[in-house]
Motif scaffolding. Structure first.
Motif, short mmCIF file in Angstrom:
data_model
loop_
_atom_site.label_atom_id
_atom_site.label_comp_id
_atom_site.label_asym_id
_atom_site.label_seq_id
_atom_site.Cartn_x
_atom_site.Cartn_y
_atom_site.Cartn_z
N GLU A 117 18.00 18.38 -12.87
CA GLU A 117 19.42 18.26 -13.20
C GLU A 117 20.10 17.15 -12.39
O GLU A 117 20.98 16.46 -12.89
N GLN A 118 19.67 16.97 -11.14
CA GLN A 118 20.25 15.90 -10.32
C GLN A 118 19.93 14.53 -10.92
O GLN A 118 20.76 13.63 -10.91
N CYS A 119 18.71 14.38 -11.43
CA CYS A 119 18.33 13.12 -12.09
C CYS A 119 19.24 12.87 -13.28
O CYS A 119 19.71 11.75 -13.49
N LYS A 120 19.46 13.90 -14.07
CA LYS A 120 20.32 13.80 -15.25
C LYS A 120 21.71 13.32 -14.86
O LYS A 120 22.23 12.35 -15.42
N LYS A 121 22.31 13.96 -13.86
CA LYS A 121 23.65 13.59 -13.42
C LYS A 121 23.69 12.18 -12.85
O LYS A 121 24.62 11.41 -13.11
N ARG A 122 22.66 11.83 -12.10
CA ARG A 122 22.60 10.51 -11.48
C ARG A 122 22.56 9.41 -12.54
O ARG A 122 23.30 8.43 -12.46
N MET A 139 23.56 10.62 -22.61
CA MET A 139 23.07 12.00 -22.47
C MET A 139 21.63 11.96 -22.02
O MET A 139 20.75 11.49 -22.75
N ALA A 140 21.38 12.43 -20.80
CA ALA A 140 20.01 12.50 -20.27
C ALA A 140 19.48 13.91 -20.48
O ALA A 140 20.20 14.89 -20.29
#
Length: 114
Positions: A38-43, A58-59
């Motif tokens: 999830e951190q990767c997605k937000k980053r 959108m990741a």
């Protein structure tokens, strides 16, 4: 009175022609095999929001893809891939920027590098 009507018609015509020239956004799906959590997605989403011409990001870390909607007259697919790589992640055939990758949290790195 005729001058006002002419002015209104002129302004409306310019506004109509300006909107007629805008191109429709293009949507692409980019493979991001190094996205882990999830951190990767937000980053990625936060990083790409600030890139010129991008209207939506959108990741999906489960499917390891990033879907990007962009304006083709302001950016292109190569710039988008480079932006994702500059955030520290592989994007299709573009490898992640080494310095950005090293700065990622441990959970966002490839399993072999953790």
């Amino acid at each position: 009175m005729k001058k006002i009507a002419l002015l209104v018609t002129l302004v409306c015509g310019m506004a109509w022609s300006a909107t007629a020239q805008q191109k429709k956004p293009v949507t692409v799906k980019i493979a991001t095999p190094t996205v882990q959590c999830e951190q990767c997605k937000k980053r990625i989403e936060n990083y790409m929001k600030h890139e010129e011409g991008i209207t939506k990001v959108m990741a999906d870390y489960r499917r390891k893809t990033v879907t990007v909607t962009y304006l083709a007259d302001r950016t292109n697919i190569e710039n988008i891939k480079t932006g994702i790589a500059n955030a520290g992640y592989d994007a299709d055939d573009v490898k992640a920027n080494d310095d950005s990758y090293k700065a990622l949290p441990t959970c966002c790195k490839k399993p072999e590098d953790q």
